[in-house]
Design a protein around this motif. Sequence first.
Motif, PDB file in Angstrom:
ATOM      1  N   HIS A  27       1.253  -1.120   0.124  1.00 51.35           N
ATOM      2  CA  HIS A  27       0.280  -0.018   0.179  1.00 51.35           C
ATOM      3  C   HIS A  27       0.765   1.842  -0.139  1.00 51.35           C
ATOM      4  O   HIS A  27       1.041   1.812  -0.957  1.00 51.35           O
ATOM      5  CB  HIS A  27      -1.209   0.130   1.272  1.00 51.35           C
ATOM      6  N   GLY A  82      -9.298  -4.874   0.904  1.00 51.21           N
ATOM      7  CA  GLY A  82      -8.202  -5.227   1.432  1.00 51.21           C
ATOM      8  C   GLY A  82      -7.427  -3.513   1.487  1.00 51.21           C
ATOM      9  O   GLY A  82      -6.503  -3.201   1.852  1.00 51.21           O
ATOM     10  N   PRO A 108     -11.332  -4.339   5.002  1.00 49.74           N
ATOM     11  CA  PRO A 108      -9.694  -4.255   5.721  1.00 49.74           C
ATOM     12  C   PRO A 108      -9.638  -5.483   5.259  1.00 49.74           C
ATOM     13  O   PRO A 108     -10.733  -6.793   5.814  1.00 49.74           O
ATOM     14  CB  PRO A 108      -9.617  -4.286   6.849  1.00 49.74           C
ATOM     15  N   ALA A 109      -8.055  -6.255   4.768  1.00 44.21           N
ATOM     16  CA  ALA A 109      -8.454  -7.861   5.019  1.00 44.21           C
ATOM     17  C   ALA A 109      -8.675  -8.822   6.146  1.00 44.21           C
ATOM     18  O   ALA A 109      -7.998  -8.091   7.375  1.00 44.21           O
ATOM     19  CB  ALA A 109      -6.568  -8.004   4.495  1.00 44.21           C
ATOM     20  N   THR A 130     -12.925 -12.407   4.877  1.00 44.51           N
ATOM     21  CA  THR A 130     -12.544 -11.851   2.740  1.00 44.51           C
ATOM     22  C   THR A 130     -11.109 -12.811   2.465  1.00 44.51           C
ATOM     23  O   THR A 130     -11.308 -12.856   0.938  1.00 44.51           O
ATOM     24  CB  THR A 130     -11.774 -10.301   2.895  1.00 44.51           C
ATOM     25  N   ILE A 131     -10.572 -13.664   3.051  1.00 44.80           N
ATOM     26  CA  ILE A 131      -9.219 -14.193   3.038  1.00 44.80           C
ATOM     27  C   ILE A 131     -10.330 -15.320   1.832  1.00 44.80           C
ATOM     28  O   ILE A 131     -10.046 -15.963   0.443  1.00 44.80           O
ATOM     29  CB  ILE A 131      -8.126 -14.363   3.207  1.00 44.80           C
ATOM     30  N   HIS A 157      -9.911 -11.087  -2.188  1.00 42.50           N
ATOM     31  CA  HIS A 157      -8.523  -9.719  -3.006  1.00 42.50           C
ATOM     32  C   HIS A 157      -8.553 -10.123  -3.864  1.00 42.50           C
ATOM     33  O   HIS A 157      -6.756  -9.987  -4.644  1.00 42.50           O
ATOM     34  CB  HIS A 157      -7.495 -10.616  -1.822  1.00 42.50           C
TER      35      HIS A 157
END
Length: 326
Positions: A88, A196, A201-202, A206-207, A212
Amino acid sequence: MSIRAGFLGTGSCLPEKEFTNFDMEKIVDTTDEWIQTRTGIKSRRIADDQTATSDLAYGAALKAMEAANISAEDLDMIIVATITPDMHFPSTACIVQDKLGADNASAFDVSAACSGFVYASTIAKQFVESGQAKYVLVIGAETLSKILDFTDRNTCVLFGDGAGAAIIGQVPTGGIIATDLGAKGSGGKFLTVPAGGSRMPASQETIDNRLHYISMDGSEVFKFAVRIMASSSKTVVEKAGWSVDELDYLVPHQANIRIINSAGKKLKLPPEKVHVNLDKFGNTSAGSVPIALDEAVRSGKIKSGDKVVLVAFGGGLTWGALAVEF
Ligand code: ACO
């Protein structure tokens, strides 16, 4: 006398590993025949685990600097267009600045997906023509394989890794005569990496949900691309005071041969005036236009005095075109 900015040198850098459609057939439910007929792509390059976007950007930068005959200390600014930054922050441009030892250069990234190189070149033009920078290094670089879902046949077959670069500085004649940039944020949802960032946010969730990776509504992007590639090219040609008949060469974003052919047809350009290399490299997003440009310059297809349009569309949604006299 007013200053005109132009391209002083170009370079590119591609990972060595080729990943063909036949390799793709082994990991996802697709065929070489489907990919070739629907997209024109035969192969693409994939970066290894140790290679990040800044490594390809650095390789392309060295070649562009050599072609322009300038050293790292000469650079006033470095702009990297990418949607696959090393991280980032810091920006990939700052990482490249450090690798080059370009201590006199400011450095920042531009996020405009596949239109990124055209956006970044337009920014560079403003700095050169206002006298605030002598030499700007503009790079389009991606390692899209790192954000591809290799279980999703709708997206993974389309993209590849690579970087292209250019030095933009003052030219005695010709140069970047006109530019056209645009965006349609309402279409952003058609091409995203959902998680992400600060909106999502991760997390483990989310995974687990594969958020992602690149997610795309291909047919919506296709419709947009077919329209905008021709219209932005026409706009920039008009702004330059040229007619399409005078164009020597078109360097389009390499997303899909059907999109490129449709743009060429709408512009009434014969195929030999349109650069195509997506069969070898697929869609390298911000890398696409500068890699194609470098290939066309080094192979002698673009010659001194030629009138050339560079045109791209991408996530955002964004688009951009440059009318350049070489
Ligand atoms: N192999 C085999 N079949 C596939 C594959 C594949 N790799 N991918 C999709 N299919 C299937 C679909 O599931 C669909 O099957 P169904 O009818 O049973 O549902 C069928 O093929 C047809 O799908 P379409 O979406 O109609 O295929 P289309 O001819 O439109 O081509 C494509 C799809 C190639 C994605 C096209 O829409 C396209 O190129 N869109 C533009 C994408 C693009 O340029 N994106 C990059 C933007 S740049 C950036 O900023 C990153």
